[in-house]
Design a protein around this motif. Structure first.
Motif, PDB file in Angstrom:
ATOM      1  N   GLN A 167       0.831  -1.201   0.000  1.00  0.00           N
ATOM      2  CA  GLN A 167       0.000   0.000   0.000  1.00  0.00           C
ATOM      3  C   GLN A 167       0.867   1.253   0.000  1.00  0.00           C
ATOM      4  O   GLN A 167       0.584   2.227  -0.707  1.00  0.00           O
ATOM      5  CB  GLN A 167      -0.927   0.005   1.216  1.00  0.00           C
ATOM      6  N   ARG A 168       1.955   1.233   0.760  1.00  0.00           N
ATOM      7  CA  ARG A 168       2.869   2.379   0.771  1.00  0.00           C
ATOM      8  C   ARG A 168       3.475   2.591  -0.611  1.00  0.00           C
ATOM      9  O   ARG A 168       3.619   3.719  -1.069  1.00  0.00           O
ATOM     10  CB  ARG A 168       3.976   2.149   1.803  1.00  0.00           C
ATOM     11  N   VAL A 169       3.846   1.499  -1.272  1.00  0.00           N
ATOM     12  CA  VAL A 169       4.374   1.594  -2.633  1.00  0.00           C
ATOM     13  C   VAL A 169       3.373   2.297  -3.530  1.00  0.00           C
ATOM     14  O   VAL A 169       3.714   3.215  -4.290  1.00  0.00           O
ATOM     15  CB  VAL A 169       4.694   0.183  -3.193  1.00  0.00           C
ATOM     16  N   ASP A 170       2.119   1.882  -3.447  1.00  0.00           N
ATOM     17  CA  ASP A 170       1.109   2.438  -4.346  1.00  0.00           C
ATOM     18  C   ASP A 170       0.816   3.902  -4.040  1.00  0.00           C
ATOM     19  O   ASP A 170       0.640   4.706  -4.954  1.00  0.00           O
ATOM     20  CB  ASP A 170      -0.181   1.624  -4.270  1.00  0.00           C
ATOM     21  N   VAL A 171       0.748   4.250  -2.761  1.00  0.00           N
ATOM     22  CA  VAL A 171       0.496   5.654  -2.403  1.00  0.00           C
ATOM     23  C   VAL A 171       1.641   6.532  -2.904  1.00  0.00           C
ATOM     24  O   VAL A 171       1.412   7.632  -3.430  1.00  0.00           O
ATOM     25  CB  VAL A 171       0.293   5.797  -0.881  1.00  0.00           C
ATOM     26  N   LEU A 172       2.867   6.061  -2.769  1.00  0.00           N
ATOM     27  CA  LEU A 172       4.015   6.815  -3.287  1.00  0.00           C
ATOM     28  C   LEU A 172       3.947   6.933  -4.812  1.00  0.00           C
ATOM     29  O   LEU A 172       4.229   7.995  -5.379  1.00  0.00           O
ATOM     30  CB  LEU A 172       5.321   6.144  -2.874  1.00  0.00           C
ATOM     31  N   ARG A 173       3.597   5.837  -5.473  1.00  0.00           N
ATOM     32  CA  ARG A 173       3.465   5.879  -6.942  1.00  0.00           C
ATOM     33  C   ARG A 173       2.408   6.894  -7.338  1.00  0.00           C
ATOM     34  O   ARG A 173       2.612   7.705  -8.254  1.00  0.00           O
ATOM     35  CB  ARG A 173       3.079   4.497  -7.471  1.00  0.00           C
ATOM     36  N   ARG A 174       1.270   6.878  -6.642  1.00  0.00           N
ATOM     37  CA  ARG A 174       0.172   7.773  -6.994  1.00  0.00           C
ATOM     38  C   ARG A 174       0.508   9.222  -6.692  1.00  0.00           C
ATOM     39  O   ARG A 174      -0.031  10.135  -7.314  1.00  0.00           O
ATOM     40  CB  ARG A 174      -1.096   7.350  -6.243  1.00  0.00           C
ATOM     41  N   ALA A 175       1.414   9.432  -5.710  1.00  0.00           N
ATOM     42  CA  ALA A 175       1.854  10.787  -5.384  1.00  0.00           C
ATOM     43  C   ALA A 175       2.996  11.245  -6.289  1.00  0.00           C
ATOM     44  O   ALA A 175       3.571  12.313  -6.071  1.00  0.00           O
ATOM     45  CB  ALA A 175       2.299  10.841  -3.919  1.00  0.00           C
ATOM     46  N   ASN A 176       3.327  10.423  -7.291  1.00  0.00           N
ATOM     47  CA  ASN A 176       4.387  10.729  -8.257  1.00  0.00           C
ATOM     48  C   ASN A 176       5.759  10.779  -7.597  1.00  0.00           C
ATOM     49  O   ASN A 176       6.645  11.519  -8.016  1.00  0.00           O
ATOM     50  CB  ASN A 176       4.106  12.051  -8.992  1.00  0.00           C
ATOM     51  N   ARG A 177       5.965   9.936  -6.593  1.00  0.00           N
ATOM     52  CA  ARG A 177       7.258   9.822  -5.917  1.00  0.00           C
ATOM     53  C   ARG A 177       7.832   8.436  -6.255  1.00  0.00           C
ATOM     54  O   ARG A 177       7.932   7.555  -5.420  1.00  0.00           O
ATOM     55  CB  ARG A 177       7.070  10.027  -4.413  1.00  0.00           C
ATOM     56  N   HIS A 178       8.157   8.279  -7.510  1.00  0.00           N
ATOM     57  CA  HIS A 178       8.457   6.958  -8.045  1.00  0.00           C
ATOM     58  C   HIS A 178       9.766   6.357  -7.542  1.00  0.00           C
ATOM     59  O   HIS A 178       9.850   5.133  -7.343  1.00  0.00           O
ATOM     60  CB  HIS A 178       8.426   7.003  -9.574  1.00  0.00           C
ATOM     61  N   ASP A 179      10.792   7.166  -7.347  1.00  0.00           N
ATOM     62  CA  ASP A 179      12.054   6.625  -6.842  1.00  0.00           C
ATOM     63  C   ASP A 179      11.862   6.035  -5.446  1.00  0.00           C
ATOM     64  O   ASP A 179      12.374   4.951  -5.135  1.00  0.00           O
ATOM     65  CB  ASP A 179      13.134   7.710  -6.806  1.00  0.00           C
ATOM     66  N   GLU A 180      11.111   6.762  -4.604  1.00  0.00           N
ATOM     67  CA  GLU A 180      10.837   6.255  -3.258  1.00  0.00           C
ATOM     68  C   GLU A 180       9.973   4.995  -3.320  1.00  0.00           C
ATOM     69  O   GLU A 180      10.144   4.069  -2.517  1.00  0.00           O
ATOM     70  CB  GLU A 180      10.135   7.326  -2.427  1.00  0.00           C
ATOM     71  N   ALA A 181       9.045   4.970  -4.268  1.00  0.00           N
ATOM     72  CA  ALA A 181       8.188   3.796  -4.414  1.00  0.00           C
ATOM     73  C   ALA A 181       9.012   2.559  -4.752  1.00  0.00           C
ATOM     74  O   ALA A 181       8.783   1.471  -4.209  1.00  0.00           O
ATOM     75  CB  ALA A 181       7.131   4.047  -5.491  1.00  0.00           C
ATOM     76  N   LEU A 182      10.004   2.703  -5.626  1.00  0.00           N
ATOM     77  CA  LEU A 182      10.855   1.571  -5.993  1.00  0.00           C
ATOM     78  C   LEU A 182      11.699   1.095  -4.804  1.00  0.00           C
ATOM     79  O   LEU A 182      11.937  -0.107  -4.644  1.00  0.00           O
ATOM     80  CB  LEU A 182      11.764   1.952  -7.164  1.00  0.00           C
ATOM     81  N   ARG A 183      12.148   2.036  -3.976  1.00  0.00           N
ATOM     82  CA  ARG A 183      12.891   1.629  -2.776  1.00  0.00           C
ATOM     83  C   ARG A 183      11.996   0.826  -1.836  1.00  0.00           C
ATOM     84  O   ARG A 183      12.438  -0.139  -1.208  1.00  0.00           O
ATOM     85  CB  ARG A 183      13.465   2.863  -2.064  1.00  0.00           C
ATOM     86  N   GLU A 184      10.719   1.227  -1.758  1.00  0.00           N
ATOM     87  CA  GLU A 184       9.784   0.488  -0.915  1.00  0.00           C
ATOM     88  C   GLU A 184       9.514  -0.909  -1.472  1.00  0.00           C
ATOM     89  O   GLU A 184       9.333  -1.861  -0.716  1.00  0.00           O
ATOM     90  CB  GLU A 184       8.458   1.254  -0.787  1.00  0.00           C
TER      91      GLU A 184
END
Length: 336
Positions: A167-184
Motif C-alpha cells: 500500500q505504501r508503494v502504491d500511495v508513493l506511486r500515486r503521489a508521483n514519488r516513483h524513486d521512493e516507491a521503488l525503494r519500498e
C-alpha cells in the motif's frame, strides 16, 4: 419501506452536548478486492457511512459521543470553522479534511493517514487531482515515518503478507514519488511477501516504469479483470446456498465461494495461498458446491432444503418454489 432497514439513532456530541440523529456507522463486509492504495471498492458506502458531523458545533467523527481532549480547541479554531463553511468543497471533502485536523491534534498517526487517504479519494472523484496528490503525499510521509516493526506488520492473512508495504508503494506511486516507491518495493521483498503481493509488486514496478499515477485495483494487478454482473456466485447451487443459507457457511467457505483465478506462466491459479481454501477448491467450484450441499444437509437436515425438480432434477429458484425453471413440471399440490 423495508422493516429491516436501520433507522437514525440519537447521539450526544461529546463537545457541545447537542443531541442529533444519525444513521448507524456502517462498515460493509466487502467481498471485492480494493484498490492498491487501500480504497474499498464500495466507494459510495465509504463516503457516506463512515463519519458523522454535529450540526451544532461541527465536530466530525465516527462516534460523536467520543472526543480526544484536543478536539475542543480544534473545532473552535478559525481554520476548522473555515472548513465547515465552504471553500467550494463538497460536504464529504470537508468532513475528511476536518478529520485530518483532529487526528493531527490528537497525534493519532493511523487516523491521520486514513483521513488523508479518504480526503484524496474524494478530491479525486471531483477531478481535483493536484489537491488529491497533495494529501496522498502527506499520507505517504506519515506511512514512511512508522517505526519498522509496525511498518512491516503483516495483516494476519497468509495471502496478504506485505500488504501494508505494498500500500505504501502504491500511495508513493500515486503521489508521483516513483524513486521512493521503488525503494519500498525492495524493502517489501526483503520481508518475503506472499505470492499475491509479490505479483502485485511486479505490477507496481511496471506502472512506475511507464510513469503511471492513476488509481489501480488489485484485480488489475492480478490480471483478473472487473467482476461481471452482481456479486452472486456463478454456479447455480453455490448461488442458491449463498442466498438462503449464508449464515451457515464458514468464513473459509464464503471466501472460497467467491475466489477467482489469475493467470501465471504455470497456468491459472486460485488467488490464495491459504491451505483450507485451496482444499475446498481442490475439485473446483463444482466440487465446492457438492461439499457444501453434503455438509449442510448432514449438519442441518431439518432446516436446509435443496429444492430440486422431482422430474428433471434441476435446482429450483427458492427453497419453497413449486415450479421448475428447466422444464414445465410443477409440484404445487404436493407437500414438502
Amino acid at each position: 419501506m423495508s422493516s429491516h432497514l436501520p433507522s437514525k439513532q440519537p447521539v450526544t456530541c461529546a463537545l457541545c452536548a447537542n443531541e442529533s440523529k444519525h444513521w448507524p456507522t456502517h462498515h460493509p463486509a466487502d467481498i471485492e478486492f480494493p484498490d492498491l492504495d487501500g480504497r474499498p471498492s464500495q466507494r459510495e458506502l465509504l463516503l457516506h457511512h463512515r463519519l458523522h458531523s454535529c450540526p451544532s458545533c461541527g465536530y466530525c467523527a465516527q462516534d460523536l459521543s467520543v472526543a480526544h481532549p484536543s478536539a475542543d480547541a480544534v473545532v473552535h479554531s478559525e481554520a476548522y470553522r473555515v472548513l465547515t463553511g465552504g471553500l467550494g468543497r463538497t460536504f464529504a471533502v470537508r468532513q475528511y479534511l476536518r478529520r485530518v485536523m483532529l487526528a493531527d491534534a490528537a497525534e493519532d498517526r493511523e487516523e491521520a493517514v486514513v483521513s488523508r487517504l479518504r480526503a484524496a479519494w474524494v478530491l479525486e472523484a471531483g477531478d481535483k487531482t493536484k489537491a488529491a496528490r497533495h494529501y496522498l503525499s502527506e499520507a505517504a510521509d506519515l506511512m514512511l515515518a512508522t517505526p519498522p516493526p509496525a511498518h512491516w506488520e503483516p495483516s494476519g492473512d497468509v495471502d496478504w503478507k506485505g500488504w501494508r508495504g505494498l500500500q505504501r508503494v502504491d500511495v508513493l506511486r500515486r503521489a508521483n514519488r516513483h524513486d521512493e516507491a521503488l525503494r519500498e518495493v525492495a524493502r517489501v521483498r526483503e520481508v518475503r511477501a506472499s505470492a499475491l503481493v509479490e505479483r502485485l509488486l511486479s505490477f507496481e514496478e511496471a506502472a512506475i516504469a511507464r510513469g503511471d499515477t492513476e488509481p489501480r485495483s488489485v484485480r488489475e494487478g492480478l490480471g483478473i479483470g472487473p467482476r461481471q454482473g452482481n456479486k452472486e456466485p456463478r454456479d447455480p447451487l453455490l448461488a442458491y446456498l449463498f442466498a438462503y443459507y449464508r449464515p451457515r457457511l464458514t468464513q473459509m467457505e464464503r471466501r472460497a465461494l467467491f475466489l477467482e483465478t489469475y493467470d501465471t506462466d504455470a497456468g491459472p491459479l486460485w488467488a490464495t495461498d491459504h491451505p483450507q481454501v485451496l482444499a475446498l477448491l481442490s475439485e473446483g467450484k463444482e466440487g465446492l458446491a457438492r461439499h457444501l450441499e453434503h455438509r449442510l444437509l448432514a449438519e442441518h437436515p431439518d432446516t436446509v432444503v435443496i429444492n430440486r425438480c422431482p422430474k428433471c432434477g434441476a435446482l429450483a429458484r427458492t427453497p419453497n418454489a413449486r415450479q421448475c425453471r428447466a422444464c414445465p413440471h410443477t409440484w404445487r399440490e404436493t407437500s414438502h
